[in-house]
Design an enzyme around this catalytic site. Sequence first.
Site, PDB file in Angstrom:
ATOM      1  N   LYS A 118      -4.400  16.107   7.407  1.00 61.72           N
ATOM      2  CA  LYS A 118      -3.032  15.978   7.911  1.00 61.72           C
ATOM      3  C   LYS A 118      -2.800  16.885   9.115  1.00 61.72           C
ATOM      4  O   LYS A 118      -2.131  16.495  10.069  1.00 61.72           O
ATOM      5  CB  LYS A 118      -2.028  16.279   6.797  1.00 61.72           C
ATOM      6  N   LYS A 220     -10.230   1.343   2.357  1.00 62.55           N
ATOM      7  CA  LYS A 220      -9.174   1.728   1.420  1.00 62.55           C
ATOM      8  C   LYS A 220      -7.836   1.098   1.767  1.00 62.55           C
ATOM      9  O   LYS A 220      -7.435   1.079   2.929  1.00 62.55           O
ATOM     10  CB  LYS A 220      -9.040   3.262   1.447  1.00 62.55           C
ATOM     11  N   LYS A 223      -0.966   3.269   2.659  1.00 64.69           N
ATOM     12  CA  LYS A 223       0.240   3.123   3.469  1.00 64.69           C
ATOM     13  C   LYS A 223      -0.051   3.418   4.936  1.00 64.69           C
ATOM     14  O   LYS A 223       0.356   2.674   5.817  1.00 64.69           O
ATOM     15  CB  LYS A 223       1.307   4.101   2.969  1.00 64.69           C
TER      16      LYS A 223
HETATM   17  P1  ADP Z   1      -1.026   6.253  -0.103  1.00 73.69           P
HETATM   18  O1  ADP Z   1      -2.484   6.557   0.051  1.00 73.69           O
HETATM   19  O2  ADP Z   1      -0.717   4.815   0.082  1.00 73.69           O
HETATM   20  O3  ADP Z   1      -0.136   7.187   0.699  1.00 73.69           O
HETATM   21  P2  ADP Z   1      -0.385   7.983  -2.352  1.00 73.69           P
HETATM   22  O4  ADP Z   1      -1.167   9.066  -1.684  1.00 73.69           O
HETATM   23  O5  ADP Z   1       1.090   8.183  -2.491  1.00 73.69           O
HETATM   24  O6  ADP Z   1      -0.675   6.567  -1.635  1.00 73.69           O
HETATM   25  O7  ADP Z   1      -1.057   7.743  -3.795  1.00 73.69           O
HETATM   26  C1  ADP Z   1      -0.400   7.646  -5.026  1.00 73.69           C
HETATM   27  C2  ADP Z   1      -1.423   7.356  -6.117  1.00 73.69           C
HETATM   28  O8  ADP Z   1      -2.096   6.103  -5.869  1.00 73.69           O
HETATM   29  C3  ADP Z   1      -2.539   8.409  -6.230  1.00 73.69           C
HETATM   30  O9  ADP Z   1      -2.896   8.590  -7.600  1.00 73.69           O
HETATM   31  C4  ADP Z   1      -3.680   7.779  -5.462  1.00 73.69           C
HETATM   32  O10 ADP Z   1      -4.934   8.259  -5.909  1.00 73.69           O
HETATM   33  C5  ADP Z   1      -3.504   6.297  -5.780  1.00 73.69           C
HETATM   34  N1  ADP Z   1      -4.029   5.428  -4.689  1.00 73.69           N
HETATM   35  C6  ADP Z   1      -3.511   5.259  -3.442  1.00 73.69           C
HETATM   36  N2  ADP Z   1      -4.248   4.360  -2.710  1.00 73.69           N
HETATM   37  C7  ADP Z   1      -5.268   3.950  -3.518  1.00 73.69           C
HETATM   38  C8  ADP Z   1      -6.358   3.016  -3.373  1.00 73.69           C
HETATM   39  N3  ADP Z   1      -6.543   2.318  -2.252  1.00 73.69           N
HETATM   40  N4  ADP Z   1      -7.199   2.853  -4.427  1.00 73.69           N
HETATM   41  C9  ADP Z   1      -7.016   3.553  -5.587  1.00 73.69           C
HETATM   42  N5  ADP Z   1      -6.014   4.441  -5.796  1.00 73.69           N
HETATM   43  C10 ADP Z   1      -5.137   4.644  -4.788  1.00 73.69           C
END
Ligand code: ADP
Length: 355
Positions: A118, A220, A223
């Site tokens: 970040k 992956k 968001k």
């Molecule tokens: P993002 O990556 O979309 O910002 P977050 O960081 O808020 O999502 O993740 C929230 C939860 O969802 C966490 O437990 C994270 O490990 C899981 N997660 C997010 N994206 C994935 C993915 N592509 N595959 C598996 N788990 C995911």
Amino acid sequence: MENKEEKKKIVLSGIRSTGNLHLGNYFGALSKFVKMQDDYDCRYFVADLHALTTHPDPKMIHENVKQILAEYLAAGLDPEKNTIFVQSDVPEISEMYLLLNMHVGIGELMRTASFKDKARKALGITSDGDEIEKEIIGNNTNQRVNAGLLTYPTLMAVDILIQKADLVPVGKDQEQHLELTRRFARRFNSFYKTDYFTEPTNFNFGGEAVKVPGLDGSGKMGKSEGNCIYLIDDEKTLRKKVMRAVTDEGPKEPNQPVSQPVENLFTLMALVSGPEVVKHYRDAYADCSIRYGDMKKQLAEDILKITLPIRERILEIRGDDEYLSKVVARGAERAREYASATLRDVKEIMGIRKV
Ligand code: ADP
Ligand code: TRP
């Protein structure tokens, strides 16, 4: 106050309120939350304080919290079985965050992968050297790399330790944060010569942590990657996204290796379709009869079977502010009961006592 009445293991997890939930969040986290609710003492929350580390629009924060709550409930989390709450409704978390920070090193926080990523993005640094430290200690970065971002792991450790959680269901990307939580717990215990905290572990029903791929051929779904299928997507939008998924020219010879974008489709299919459907398309790939258009139609169909009922419930629940407030008011009450007992003990152990 050791939760003696509950023999069940304590589960805690949360998702930041930064937008709608996608299939990555669903298969990586939320669907596990739902599966665990019958067997454990589960506490699930919306991490709105963590969302502040990336400076969201104040108008959006409140809406996003309600959206995630509605999505939790729509996916099947039962407020009768679980403690469902909003992080900022439990002020004990913020107080213990201050206390735990006294035992956390700036160096270890600066070495955390998520912080480096970040900070690098915020500062526009593309290389992997020690420039981050120089830039941060130098000038003009105060706004972009804030102390909240640095101490993100302390806050997450407090979320977990204040509830005395045994199990923390999260995706693979959160494992380093969990490792830090264990380290902070050990350090606290050894500094104060106590065995107060237990060390939490990740939970994946004995399997590997899930990583849901993107439809743009990337590794992956996320968001910030902009390649998401959301639980809230309507039928037309969802079909369009799936039909546009990146593929290749198709196999030219029998049993040809599968390219990454096509493998991603198979990975998604394995999550949403039955094994016989996956086998059908694997076989069709192997004998070169596969038509990606048909495979995508099938995939869209099977995703919709999961997401459409959830979408309908999200829309219902999302409009019911009274219900949402009731759920989190009760959740906050329970979460605070657990949290205040831990905070009281921690203050006692650290020597912060009433005069
Ligand atoms: P993002 O990556 O979309 O910002 P977050 O960081 O808020 O999502 O993740 C929230 C939860 O969802 C966490 O437990 C994270 O490990 C899981 N997660 C997010 N994206 C994935 C993915 N592509 N595959 C598996 N788990 C995911
Ligand atoms: N850091 C997690 C994420 O980005 C969210 C989170 C905050 C969390 N506190 C937590 C997850 C405690 C599990 C337990 O997804």
